[in-house]
Design a protein around this motif. Structure first.
Motif, short mmCIF file in Angstrom:
data_model
loop_
_atom_site.label_atom_id
_atom_site.label_comp_id
_atom_site.label_asym_id
_atom_site.label_seq_id
_atom_site.Cartn_x
_atom_site.Cartn_y
_atom_site.Cartn_z
N PRO A 103 -87.87 125.62 79.53
CA PRO A 103 -89.01 126.12 80.30
C PRO A 103 -90.08 126.81 79.44
O PRO A 103 -91.23 126.94 79.87
N TYR A 104 -89.70 127.25 78.25
CA TYR A 104 -90.64 127.91 77.35
C TYR A 104 -91.11 126.97 76.24
O TYR A 104 -92.30 126.91 75.91
N SER A 105 -90.15 126.23 75.66
CA SER A 105 -90.46 125.45 74.46
C SER A 105 -90.98 124.05 74.76
O SER A 105 -91.66 123.44 73.92
N GLN A 106 -90.62 123.52 75.94
CA GLN A 106 -90.93 122.13 76.28
C GLN A 106 -90.42 121.18 75.19
O GLN A 106 -91.01 120.14 74.92
N GLY A 107 -89.30 121.57 74.56
CA GLY A 107 -88.66 120.71 73.58
C GLY A 107 -89.02 120.99 72.14
O GLY A 107 -88.43 120.42 71.23
N VAL A 108 -89.99 121.87 71.90
CA VAL A 108 -90.39 122.23 70.53
C VAL A 108 -90.01 123.69 70.31
O VAL A 108 -90.71 124.60 70.75
N LEU A 109 -88.88 123.91 69.65
CA LEU A 109 -88.33 125.26 69.52
C LEU A 109 -89.13 126.11 68.54
O LEU A 109 -89.42 125.68 67.43
N THR A 110 -89.44 127.32 68.97
CA THR A 110 -90.09 128.29 68.11
C THR A 110 -89.05 129.24 67.52
O THR A 110 -87.86 129.18 67.88
N ALA A 111 -89.51 130.12 66.65
CA ALA A 111 -88.60 131.11 66.07
C ALA A 111 -88.03 132.01 67.17
O ALA A 111 -86.85 132.39 67.12
N GLU A 112 -88.84 132.34 68.17
CA GLU A 112 -88.35 133.16 69.27
C GLU A 112 -87.29 132.42 70.08
O GLU A 112 -86.27 133.01 70.47
N ASP A 113 -87.52 131.13 70.34
CA ASP A 113 -86.52 130.32 71.04
C ASP A 113 -85.19 130.34 70.29
O ASP A 113 -84.12 130.51 70.89
N LYS A 114 -85.25 130.16 68.98
CA LYS A 114 -84.03 130.11 68.17
C LYS A 114 -83.31 131.46 68.20
O LYS A 114 -82.08 131.52 68.15
N ARG A 115 -84.07 132.54 68.30
CA ARG A 115 -83.46 133.87 68.40
C ARG A 115 -82.66 133.99 69.69
O ARG A 115 -81.53 134.48 69.70
N PHE A 116 -83.25 133.53 70.81
CA PHE A 116 -82.54 133.59 72.08
C PHE A 116 -81.30 132.70 72.06
O PHE A 116 -80.26 133.04 72.63
N ILE A 117 -81.39 131.55 71.42
CA ILE A 117 -80.25 130.64 71.31
C ILE A 117 -79.13 131.31 70.52
O ILE A 117 -77.96 131.30 70.94
N ASP A 118 -79.47 131.91 69.38
CA ASP A 118 -78.47 132.59 68.55
C ASP A 118 -77.82 133.75 69.31
O ASP A 118 -76.60 133.93 69.25
#
Length: 254
Positions: A103-118
């Protein structure tokens, strides 16, 4: 604020499966929906999340009518994990959890997305399994991975439809403890459809009971766990015993 449901109604052909249900899901708590099979519990969750259209009524998410919200906006505020979450694709745990950021990245992960994933992977204690494929996991590990995906979505509301399905006693208790910790540590509002009345009694702050599409009980576990009340919901006598600070239903000897 909270989730407010007014006069919710759903029909399939000539059968009413949710019949004039009105309730408020309190924020920052664990709320469980219980009741016999076919009572309408999962249907209510699906309408709250707008996975299913409603035939009547209204759902307000923190005061906003969900019928007027964009799907992407709902997905940033509310996450749902359905019981039919089998994935045939060859995905790793990390790949699955990354879906929570769509819902945030639309498939293109940012550094913030990767932080939430981790953070989600670490919170669910999946660090050693992050590169494992889902079909290589045990049932408990797999369910933790799906919950990590929901966590990565970073919503205030988390809806889980039968999260203990196909889990043994150890992993069921583990999942419920994790959900309780989520609620307390991260102030998430957790809404669960659950069959086991004792898990509902021990871990819920509030319980709704449904029967034949209608809401028949709303209250605390202490108010619910009485033999007469449980018999009126489930249709058979169930002894109830006090064990420590909890009341448990002895359905296995009923």
């Amino acid at each position: 604020m909270a989730i407010d449901i007014s006069h919710l109604h759903k029909r399939y052909d000539n059968k009413t499966v949710v019949d004039d249900v009105s309730l408020t899901i309190p924020k920052g708590q664990i709320t469980s929906f219980i009741g016999p099979n076919g009572a309408g519990k999962s249907t209510v969750l699906s309408m709250i999340s707008r996975l299913l259209p409603m035939d009547g009524g209204k759902v307000l998410l923190d005061g906003d009518d969900i019928s007027g919200l964009k799907s992407r906006d709902i997905a940033r505020r509310l996450a749902i994990l359905k019981q039919s979450n089998h994935v045939d694709l060859r995905l790793s745990v990390e790949d699955l959890v990354a879906f929570g950021r769509f819902p945030y990245s639309q498939g293109v992960l940012t550094a913030e997305d990767k932080r939430f994933i981790d953070e989600a992977i670490d919170y669910m204690d999946l660090g050693d399994l992050r590169q494992r494929y889902l079909n290589q996991l045990s049932g408990g590990q797999r369910q933790r991975a799906f919950i990590a995906m929901v966590l990565a979505q970073d919503t205030d509301y988390v809806l889980l439809d039968e999260p203990l399905n196909n889990l043994d006693m150890k992993h069921s208790a583990q999942i419920m403890r994790v959900l309780q910790k989520l609620c307390h540590d991260k102030n998430k509002t957790i809404v669960i459809v659950i069959h086991d009345i004792n898990f509902a009694s021990v871990y819920s702050d509030h319980i709704f009971a449904m029967q034949d599409g209608r809401l028949v009980f709303s209250g605390s576990p202490t108010d619910l766990m009485h033999s007469e009340r449980l018999e009126s919901i489930f249709g058979f006598h169930m002894p109830v015993e006090q064990v420590g600070e909890h009341r448990l239903g002895l359905y296995f000897i009923a």
